[in-house]
Write an enzyme that holds these catalytic residues in place. Structure first.
Site, PDB file in Angstrom:
ATOM      1  N   ARG A 112      29.948  41.123   4.845  1.00 56.78           N
ATOM      2  CA  ARG A 112      29.925  42.353   5.633  1.00 56.78           C
ATOM      3  C   ARG A 112      31.361  42.710   6.007  1.00 56.78           C
ATOM      4  O   ARG A 112      32.271  41.910   5.870  1.00 56.78           O
ATOM      5  CB  ARG A 112      29.062  42.201   6.891  1.00 56.78           C
ATOM      6  CG  ARG A 112      29.599  41.180   7.901  1.00 56.78           C
ATOM      7  CD  ARG A 112      28.793  41.185   9.189  1.00 56.78           C
ATOM      8  NE  ARG A 112      29.299  40.194  10.129  1.00 56.78           N
ATOM      9  CZ  ARG A 112      28.865  40.057  11.372  1.00 56.78           C
ATOM     10  NH1 ARG A 112      27.906  40.833  11.827  1.00 56.78           N
ATOM     11  NH2 ARG A 112      29.380  39.131  12.168  1.00 56.78           N
ATOM     12  N   ASN A 150      29.299  48.259  13.724  1.00 56.68           N
ATOM     13  CA  ASN A 150      28.957  46.997  14.378  1.00 56.68           C
ATOM     14  C   ASN A 150      30.204  46.130  14.445  1.00 56.68           C
ATOM     15  O   ASN A 150      30.794  45.791  13.416  1.00 56.68           O
ATOM     16  CB  ASN A 150      27.864  46.248  13.598  1.00 56.68           C
ATOM     17  CG  ASN A 150      27.436  44.973  14.311  1.00 56.68           C
ATOM     18  OD1 ASN A 150      26.694  45.023  15.288  1.00 56.68           O
ATOM     19  ND2 ASN A 150      27.911  43.833  13.841  1.00 56.68           N
ATOM     20  N   GLU A 151      30.620  45.823  15.673  1.00 56.06           N
ATOM     21  CA  GLU A 151      31.739  44.909  15.908  1.00 56.06           C
ATOM     22  C   GLU A 151      32.983  45.290  15.097  1.00 56.06           C
ATOM     23  O   GLU A 151      33.445  44.543  14.225  1.00 56.06           O
ATOM     24  CB  GLU A 151      31.321  43.462  15.611  1.00 56.06           C
ATOM     25  CG  GLU A 151      30.226  42.967  16.525  1.00 56.06           C
ATOM     26  CD  GLU A 151      29.874  41.507  16.323  1.00 56.06           C
ATOM     27  OE1 GLU A 151      29.389  40.865  17.266  1.00 56.06           O
ATOM     28  OE2 GLU A 151      30.082  40.988  15.190  1.00 56.06           O
ATOM     29  N   GLU A 313      24.419  42.031  22.358  1.00 56.93           N
ATOM     30  CA  GLU A 313      24.071  40.745  21.754  1.00 56.93           C
ATOM     31  C   GLU A 313      24.376  39.657  22.781  1.00 56.93           C
ATOM     32  O   GLU A 313      25.535  39.337  23.040  1.00 56.93           O
ATOM     33  CB  GLU A 313      24.864  40.498  20.460  1.00 56.93           C
ATOM     34  CG  GLU A 313      24.567  41.482  19.351  1.00 56.93           C
ATOM     35  CD  GLU A 313      25.321  41.152  18.062  1.00 56.93           C
ATOM     36  OE1 GLU A 313      25.817  40.009  17.924  1.00 56.93           O
ATOM     37  OE2 GLU A 313      25.430  42.044  17.199  1.00 56.93           O
ATOM     38  N   TRP A 321      26.786  30.036  10.930  1.00 52.94           N
ATOM     39  CA  TRP A 321      26.530  30.458   9.570  1.00 52.94           C
ATOM     40  C   TRP A 321      26.269  29.218   8.713  1.00 52.94           C
ATOM     41  O   TRP A 321      26.398  28.088   9.177  1.00 52.94           O
ATOM     42  CB  TRP A 321      27.732  31.225   9.020  1.00 52.94           C
ATOM     43  CG  TRP A 321      27.951  32.564   9.649  1.00 52.94           C
ATOM     44  CD1 TRP A 321      27.275  33.112  10.702  1.00 52.94           C
ATOM     45  CD2 TRP A 321      28.937  33.517   9.247  1.00 52.94           C
ATOM     46  NE1 TRP A 321      27.776  34.360  10.989  1.00 52.94           N
ATOM     47  CE2 TRP A 321      28.794  34.637  10.116  1.00 52.94           C
ATOM     48  CE3 TRP A 321      29.908  33.544   8.258  1.00 52.94           C
ATOM     49  CZ2 TRP A 321      29.602  35.765  10.008  1.00 52.94           C
ATOM     50  CZ3 TRP A 321      30.716  34.675   8.155  1.00 52.94           C
ATOM     51  CH2 TRP A 321      30.556  35.772   9.015  1.00 52.94           C
ATOM     52  N   GLU A 363      23.223  34.019   8.063  1.00 53.93           N
ATOM     53  CA  GLU A 363      23.001  33.652   9.457  1.00 53.93           C
ATOM     54  C   GLU A 363      21.646  32.971   9.691  1.00 53.93           C
ATOM     55  O   GLU A 363      21.059  33.107  10.770  1.00 53.93           O
ATOM     56  CB  GLU A 363      23.123  34.892  10.347  1.00 53.93           C
ATOM     57  CG  GLU A 363      24.547  35.420  10.433  1.00 53.93           C
ATOM     58  CD  GLU A 363      24.701  36.559  11.433  1.00 53.93           C
ATOM     59  OE1 GLU A 363      25.831  36.807  11.854  1.00 53.93           O
ATOM     60  OE2 GLU A 363      23.684  37.197  11.795  1.00 53.93           O
TER      61      GLU A 363
END
Length: 685
Positions: A112, A150-151, A313, A321, A363
């Site tokens: 990602r 996201n992030e 979150e 991971w 994950e």
């Protein structure tokens, strides 16, 4: 003006990924969430291929079916734009969207955040998917807001694709106008680095000895921040135009990003992703490690951006991971503790990551509330307890602001410059942690405030509410910032500086004036000499006035010379060739004081200075508790709520001098009472 989450009720929930699960599970999952007191989920942030399975072909049926079930159960939804994970059809057809390492290695599809923020086609496609989603969901009764991407800058916060080099060049041309100005700012006359054509200018590339031009490196970080904000603004502007009745946020605080400016320009409020158990595999060093309690420092930083914020979150189980970040399981009670840690520091919305642990992908060991088997477990029970508690007391918490009398100052210039410059960058984090430990163990709630160039007038008004400002090692110190601190002190505040203060300007050039530069007059001292304390150099000690014990002066020593009659020497070096020279001073200016400590800070000197500053806990007169318990206060005009959080695996003995109401259990406490291991109380003061 800083943004804040503005709610009338507390929202509790979980991150959910309907695309990971058979549709037969959806109704049961949502139903069990409601039974646990949850009323909010986050979806969509990694589902681009479902929304746009082929270029230009959009499909919303899958998520529409899921959202119909959410409506049935009155579950509210945060929708994420899916731009953190571009689909395979996109990266295959347009490989120029991929990110590249400094060495020139392309990061390919299969993880990602493998894209760059500068590719014109990627910006075009991100805008299109955002617009299509916003137009489709702008009036959806379940969706209350949007998460952008996201992030941002997670996984990597440097970008070296060809599009990034071109964008950096344009950014520099806008900032400096001419190559002459650029060469001056970067000091390129040194080592014959002078540029005579813009095509010669790039982001940092591999260099001999891995030591690039430090002024170029600082500008690179500023560019990355501006470029990231531009990427977020592209989506934020679309969401504002197409879905004006739904709020906009994004999640996480990551490197090379001015999150304060991003929030001001784009967001309704900032959100955070809180994973305190990283402390088990990346523990802080030094005396009395904070471990998971250190996340309170991170939450304080979020609070400086948005006084009331969301945690999108919240850690709910062991994380990891398949190939890194292997964390142990939280002990019973720790998940609840960490939830209230977020709430104590200003969160009015908390979503656990995640509802159920994924059975596929990288994950599969980043555990959620539910395990793979989907049967009851202790984490489900613990989350359900929190949900029920917040149904009862959430409305009394929501909207209240964190109350602090001390602030630690930070700024992006020194954070980014200090990544390369170890003459000050290596000092800041240990000093900040030492101060935060001292304040935590003294039960003194503390804010973090980021100094923002150009906003000095507004910031001065905000700073007046603090008795003390701690600015450990501001090597880059702008003249306007110095003037702001001068006024703060004249009006009665106290400022604490550490070594290496004020020796650089905003370009990272060393000043040709006595240190500490623009605050030399304010401090009433000059640095006549200095030295690293490392390698074969022996540790140096300091003798404080009226103290029999010597304390350490770690890492770096500024040797001071008094330059004002108003200065008092509070401590002198007791060893090395500068024995007897001033090490700690205080200068009286107007109604306030300025302290200068000629070294890095450790827990001992921070605790001594707290005593000197006469700062005491706001609960001192009615409550005694051990240093394993954190104190946080949230208040409004009607009442103050005091959070007590026990980070120990042992009971904490607490002495209450007056009978006190505890809200979570609905009980009255008095006398000597015990708070269970990892326990939480919310007391009405």
């Amino acid at each position: 003006m800083r943004n804040a989450l503005d709610l009338k009720r507390f929202y509790m929930g979980a991150c959910y990924y309907p695309e990971h699960w058979d549709e037969s599970l959806w109704a049961d999952d949502l139903g069990r969430m409601k039974e646990m007191g949850f009323d909010l989920i986050r979806i969509g942030e990694f589902a681009w291929s479902i929304f746009e399975p082929q270029e230009g072909q959009f499909s919303f049926e899958f998520f529409d079916r899921f959202l119909e079930q959410a409506i049935t159960l009155d579950m509210k939804v945060i929708m994420g734009t899916p731009t953190a994970t571009p689909p395979a059809w996109l990266t295959h057809k347009y490989p120029e969207v991929l990110n590249v390492s400094m060495e020139g290695t392309t990061y390919h599809h299969g993880q990602r955040r493998h894209y760059n923020y500068s590719s014109p086609i990627y910006l075009e496609l991100c805008a299109r998917i955002t617009r299509e989603m916003a137009q489709h969901y702008k009036d959806h009764s379940a969706i209350i807001g949007w998460q952008i991407d996201n992030e941002l800058n997670c996984e990597t916060n440097v970008f070296y694709a060809e599009a990034d080099h071109l964008a950096f060049r344009r950014w520099l041309q806008q900032k400096y106008g001419t190559l002459e100005s650029l060469n001056q700012a970067w000091g390129t006359v040194f080592w014959n680095q002078t540029y005579d054509h813009w095509d010669q200018v790039h982001l940092i590339r591999p260099t001999v000895s891995d030591s690039p031009n430090p002024h170029q490196a600082l500008d690179e970080k500023r560019f990355i921040s501006d470029n990231t904000i531009s990427f977020a603004k592209l989506q934020g502007d679309i969401l504002r135009a197409e879905a004006p009745n739904q709020w906009v946020t994004t999640n996480g605080l990551f490197g090379h990003l001015d999150s304060h400016r991003m929030s001001d320009e784009i967001l309704d409020f900032m959100s955070y992703d809180s994973y305190p158990q990283f402390s088990t595999i990346y523990p802080d060093s030094g005396e009395q490690p904070l471990l998971d309690r250190k996340w309170s420092l991170s939450l304080s930083n979020v609070r400086d951006i948005s006084p009331n914020f969301a945690v999108l979150e919240q850690q709910s189980g062991p994380g990891g991971w398949v190939n890194r970040m292997q964390m142990p399981s939280p002990h019973p009670g720790q998940m609840r503790l960490w939830t209230y840690q977020s709430i104590a520091h200003g969160a009015d919305m908390v979503l656990y990551f995640r509802w159920r642990t994924a059975t596929i992908g990288t994950e599969i060991y980043w555990h959620g509330i539910n395990d793979y088997h989907n049967q009851p477990n202790r984490r489900v029970a613990e989350a359900g307890l929190v949900g029920k508690e917040l149904q009862k007391v959430g409305e009394r918490i929501v909207g209240k602001r964190y109350v602090a009398q001390v602030a630690m100052l930070r700024d992006y210039d020194n954070e980014w410059d200090g990544e390369l410059d170890q003459w000050h960058g290596s000092l800041t984090r240990p000093s900040e942690l030492s101060w935060f430990k001292a304040l935590q163990y003294a039960h003194i709630p503390t804010d973090v405030v980021t100094v923002r160039p150009g906003a000095e007038t507004e910031q001065l008004q905000d700073l007046t509410k603090y008795q003390v400002l701690i600015y450990p090692h501001p090597a880059i110190l702008r003249e306007d910032t110095a003037a702001m601190l001068q006024k703060y002190v004249e009006n009665g505040g106290s400022v604490v500086f550490g070594c290496r203060t004020g020796y650089k300007n905003e370009s990272g050039h060393c000043r040709m004036q006595p240190l500490p530069g623009p605050v030399a007059e304010l401090s009433g001292i000059q640095v006549e000499d200095f030295t690293m304390v490392n390698g074969t150099a022996s540790p140096v000690s300091v003798e404080l006035n009226q103290h029999t014990n010597l304390i350490d002066a770690p890492s770096f020593n500024d040797i001071l010379r008094i330059h004002a009659d108003t200065v008092e020497v509070l401590g002198t070096y007791a060893s090395s060739y500068y024995k007897g020279k001033p090490a700690l001073t205080v200068n009286r200016v107007g109604e306030g004081k300025v302290y200068y400590w000629g070294a890095a800070f450790d827990l001992s000197i921070a605790a001594q200075l707290l005593s000197e500053l006469q700062i005491v806990s706001p609960i001192k007169n009615w409550c005694e508790l051990p240093d394993t318990v954190e104190v946080a206060i949230r208040a409004d005009d009607q009442e103050e709520l005091v959070f007590l959080l026990n980070y120990s695996s042992e009971e904490a003995e607490i002495k209450l001098h007056v009978p006190t109401e505890e809200l979570l259990q609905g009980s009255q406490l008095q006398g000597t009472v015990t708070l269970e291991p990892y326990g939480v109380w919310v007391l009405k003061k």
